[in-house]
Design an enzyme around this catalytic site. Structure first.
Site, PDB file in Angstrom:
ATOM      1  CG  ASP A  14      75.700  -4.785 -68.044  1.00  0.00           C
ATOM      2  OD1 ASP A  14      75.731  -5.757 -67.277  1.00  0.00           O
ATOM      3  OD2 ASP A  14      74.647  -4.299 -68.470  1.00  0.00           O
TER       4      ASP A  14
ATOM      5  CD  GLU B 180      72.782   1.784 -61.769  1.00  0.00           C
ATOM      6  OE1 GLU B 180      72.517   2.988 -62.005  1.00  0.00           O
ATOM      7  OE2 GLU B 180      72.786   0.914 -62.664  1.00  0.00           O
TER       8      GLU B 180
HETATM    9  C1  2M8 Z   1      72.731  -3.057 -65.753  1.00  0.00           C
HETATM   10  O1  2M8 Z   1      72.489  -3.728 -66.970  1.00  0.00           O
HETATM   11  C2  2M8 Z   1      71.486  -3.285 -67.922  1.00  0.00           C
HETATM   12  C3  2M8 Z   1      71.455  -4.292 -69.071  1.00  0.00           C
HETATM   13  O2  2M8 Z   1      71.080  -5.556 -68.597  1.00  0.00           O
HETATM   14  C4  2M8 Z   1      71.759  -1.914 -68.485  1.00  0.00           C
HETATM   15  O3  2M8 Z   1      72.874  -1.393 -68.368  1.00  0.00           O
HETATM   16  O4  2M8 Z   1      70.840  -1.335 -69.088  1.00  0.00           O
HETATM   17  C5  2M8 Z   1      73.748  -3.919 -64.972  1.00  0.00           C
HETATM   18  O5  2M8 Z   1      74.246  -3.215 -63.854  1.00  0.00           O
HETATM   19  C6  2M8 Z   1      73.114  -5.256 -64.543  1.00  0.00           C
HETATM   20  O6  2M8 Z   1      73.970  -5.967 -63.697  1.00  0.00           O
HETATM   21  C7  2M8 Z   1      71.780  -5.042 -63.851  1.00  0.00           C
HETATM   22  O7  2M8 Z   1      71.169  -6.285 -63.662  1.00  0.00           O
HETATM   23  C8  2M8 Z   1      70.851  -4.115 -64.657  1.00  0.00           C
HETATM   24  C9  2M8 Z   1      69.595  -3.723 -63.882  1.00  0.00           C
HETATM   25  O8  2M8 Z   1      69.943  -3.283 -62.588  1.00  0.00           O
HETATM   26  O9  2M8 Z   1      71.528  -2.914 -65.015  1.00  0.00           O
END
Ligand code: 2M8
Length: 424
Positions: free
Chosen positions: A178, A396
């Site tokens: 992101d 994470e």
């Molecule tokens: C992160 O993305 C979400 C939005 O989709 C966020 O930041 O709120 C990213 O690391 C993405 O790759 C991942 O799929 C998601 C959930 O783990 O978090």
């Protein structure tokens, strides 16, 4: 410490990984993290299904089926399938996306309006490969086949915004990477916007307003393909997204053999994507292409290694890529693989996707190394990733210099892919 040496330590790590996945299981899907990400995310679920396929086979199937319950009639697999029970705890939630107002979205299953890297055919292949009950596996492949074909058709039609066979992402969230510095320039080209959404954490708050603005614009245009093609201000061909798509095309070609379908269209699709990657994104390294600016985005990130997932990439490309990986990513970091080139001005060891190392991208690169017969690299990535989770837990992501854990604890894909790495 040799991360692969002690069998009882491996058993304890495996137990701990399964405990995390059990705790994050809602009854129908696995959330990435109970606190911060309390819904189902698309590529997270593919990683979870891969990790579970050897240990909790039926649950791996359920994971993907619950994701496909959110698939749109266009074939798009949404990047989030919301859990109504957790509705208000994540921003932007269902009241922002309003998928229910869009005719193409499924009834009664609130989702986002974006997609994420299409790893799902690879996950179905994994599930097929590790099934003990071959009849159940065949039934599962037959059941998911139309969903996968529709997903790929959607990408090849609605997302070939550059007209040369690659799929474009229309929002940084679609990359899964992101806050990658690769999206800084296309985001900076958007008009100044301000929303008081109150997000103040380690993610880039300066970008958050633009992320939300882009999502709202797309929503207000009814999530239409014509709007995406002609007006939407963010359109980027990303090498990681397309590398994963290519790998999934090859998985579909193999799955076609399983159910007696014709695999050639998927082999041809893989060739088209390979041609597009080489013609449009390769300039001594793979870069993302900003379709609105009409140029490559000159920063080397983890995304640039996505095309290595193609075992058919020519040696003239694989050689320099591996050299780049070793000299600018692995060499200067203690814990692979940093998400951005370490010497880049934009590198930041703390901010997510701008420097930290991640289990999922390490795992993808390990798969890529295996596909090219790069045994030493494959072993290094497996060993170093296991060392990270042993030392810091299923975080994470991780500091690429000292291996310290960052972001949430008990993160699902870190646990799931640990299971796969332990299985060898
Ligand atoms: C992160 O993305 C979400 C939005 O989709 C966020 O930041 O709120 C990213 O690391 C993405 O790759 C991942 O799929 C998601 C959930 O783990 O978090």
């Amino acid at each position: 410490m040799d991360a692969r040496s002690a069998p009882d330590e491996d058993t304890a790590l495996e137990r701990a990984a399964l405990d995390v996945l059990d705790a994050n299981w809602t009854g129908t899907a696995t959330v990435p993290s109970v606190g911060r990400y309390p819904h189902q995310w698309s590529w997270d679920s593919a990683f979870v299904a891969i990790g579970l396929s050897r240990r909790r086979w039926s649950r791996a199937c359920e994971e993907l089926l619950s994701l496909f319950a959110g698939q749109w009639s266009t074939g798009m697999v949404p990047h989030i399938v919301f859990d109504p029970a957790a509705r208000d705890s994540y921003y932007p939630g269902p009241s922002i996306w309003r998928s229910g107002e869009c005719a193409a979205a499924p009834r009664g299953v609130p989702t986002s309006g974006l997609t994420q890297p299409p790893l799902h055919a690879c996950a179905v292949w994994w599930i097929w490969r590790y099934a003990r009950d071959r009849d159940a596996a065949l039934a599962f492949v037959r059941r998911t086949w139309p969903c996968l074909v529709a997903q790929h058709r959607y990408l090849a039609s609605a997302r070939d915004l550059g007209g040369e066979g690659l799929a474009a992402i229309v929002h940084p969230w679609e990359s899964g990477l992101d806050d990658s510095p690769a999206w800084d320039a296309p985001l900076a080209a958007l008009p100044m916007v301000g929303y008081a959404c109150g997000l103040e954490d380690w993610r880039s708050d300066s970008h958050h307003d633009r992320w939300v603005w882009l999502a709202l614009r797309y929503r207000d245009a009814g999530y239409g393909p014509g709007y995406l093609r002609d007006e939407h201000p963010f359109a980027v061909e990303d090498p990681m997204f397309n590398g994963i798509w290519l790998a999934s095309c090859l998985a579909l070609a193999d799955l076609a053999g399983v159910i007696g379908a014709d695999g050639r269209p998927f082999e041809e699709a893989a060739e088209r994507i390979r041609g597009g990657l080489l013609a449009r994104l390769w300039e001594g390294a793979f870069y993302a292409r900003d379709l609105r600016a009409g140029s490559l985005i000159p920063i080397r990130t983890i995304g640039g290694f996505g095309p290595l997932l193609d075992p058919g990439m020519p040696a003239t490309v694989v050689g320099p890529l591996v050299e780049l990986l070793e000299s600018c990513f692995l060499g200067p970091s203690g814990y692979p693989v940093p998400s951005c080139e370490v010497r880049a001005l934009q590198f930041d060891r703390e901010r997510y996707w701008r420097g930290p190392s991640w289990v999922n991208t390490n795992w993808l690169l390990r798969q890529a190394a295996a596909g090219h017969g790069l045994g030493a690299l494959e072993r290094l990535l497996a060993t170093a990733t296991l060392r990270l989770v042993r030392q810091a837990g299923f975080r994470e992501c991780f500091d690429p210099f000292d291996g310290m854990g960052r972001g949430c604890r008990d993160f699902s894909w870190s646990a799931a892919l640990t299971l796969d790495l332990l299985a060898g």
